[in-house]
Design a protein around this motif. Structure first.
Motif: not given
Length: 103
Positions: A80-81, A83-85, A87-88, A103
């Motif tokens: 998840q971390e 994935r978020e990175r 996306y950012r 997300l």
């Protein structure tokens, strides 16, 4: 298993951070070397893979594409971390949030 895909024009500067998040060994410059080798080859497609304890990231090189597809596979909080990175990074590079998986 979760899958997250995004397209970016460049992954090189992001890979050391992603490697740390997903628990992968990353040798600095190995992505650029793989990309350079692909560009010098006659192949239409190639890939670079960063495999870690918590997730793996496969980046697809295509001969006539300016953006490269990245496919992150894994599960749990580190997935998840990462994935978020990704996306950012997509948003920071001017990506359209309506065209990207939320997300």
């Amino acid at each position: 298993m979760g899958i997250y895909e995004t397209c970016l024009p460049e992954y090189g500067r992001l890979l050391p951070e992603l490697a740390d998040i997903i628990g992968a060994d990353y040798r600095g410059g190995s992505y650029r070397e793989a990309l350079r080798n692909f560009e010098r080859s006659d192949a239409d497609c190639g890939e670079f893979k960063l495999a870690g304890k918590h997730a793996s990231l496969t980046i697809l090189f295509e001969r006539y594409e300016a953006y490269f597809l990245g496919k992150l596979e894994g599960e749990g909080p580190r997935f998840q971390e990462a994935r978020e990175r990704l996306y950012r990074e997509y948003i920071d590079r001017g990506g359209n949030p309506d065209a990207q998986e939320k997300l």
